[in-house]
Design a protein around this motif. Sequence first.
Motif, PDB file in Angstrom:
ATOM      1  N   GLU A  81       0.823  -1.219   0.000  1.00 60.70           N
ATOM      2  CA  GLU A  81       0.000   0.000   0.000  1.00 60.70           C
ATOM      3  C   GLU A  81       0.858   1.271   0.000  1.00 60.70           C
ATOM      4  N   GLU A  82       2.017   1.226   0.662  1.00 59.60           N
ATOM      5  CA  GLU A  82       2.886   2.409   0.753  1.00 59.60           C
ATOM      6  C   GLU A  82       3.481   2.804  -0.599  1.00 59.60           C
ATOM      7  N   GLN A  83       3.467   1.906  -1.566  1.00 61.95           N
ATOM      8  CA  GLN A  83       4.066   2.204  -2.864  1.00 61.95           C
ATOM      9  C   GLN A  83       3.080   2.851  -3.845  1.00 61.95           C
TER      10      GLN A  83
END
Length: 190
Positions: free
Chosen positions: A88-90
């Motif tokens: 999700e952080e990407q």
Amino acid sequence: MSGIYLLGLIAIWLFVGWLIHRFWRNAIVIRDFNKIAHYALGGVLLIVWFGSGFWPFAGKKIYYDTQVMEMCAKDGGVKVYETVELSEEQFDKWGMVVFYQPLQGENALTNKYILHETTTIIRKNNPTVNRNYYSISRRSDRKLLGETVVYGRGGGDLPGFWYGSSFSCPPYSDAGINQLIKSIFIRSKE
């Protein structure tokens, strides 16, 4: 300013049409050349005159838009061969991968993936027609992850101080480079 320019062009076109009408109406009808033939030939000339005013702008655009749609039906759109799951952080808030740097050319997707872009000009004159091809491959094994093709027409409008129109098939929002990236790089289900 552009409205005055457009009105001037229309006025010139109508004036020349009026002159042609006056000349044709006052032409002497030769004995062997009866009135029906005279009016039929006048009708043909009228159609040619109005058609010649229509074709250079609207007719050309319609013709090349149809050509673009035909080419698009053959190989246009996004094709995904393998997806890549990312955390999700990407992803940013718009769903685009954060490591995408469009100005980096082939390295726009970091050193793990190769972004290839080719533009082929099909028609150079006004209007222009081109084919844009984008592909993403994994650098380690050179495996093709996905590709997209978008055909486009630009220009072909009445000359003036305004921007020319354009048409693409499929639309860039459905099959451009951003859509290809969003189709290949997906959020991890974990």
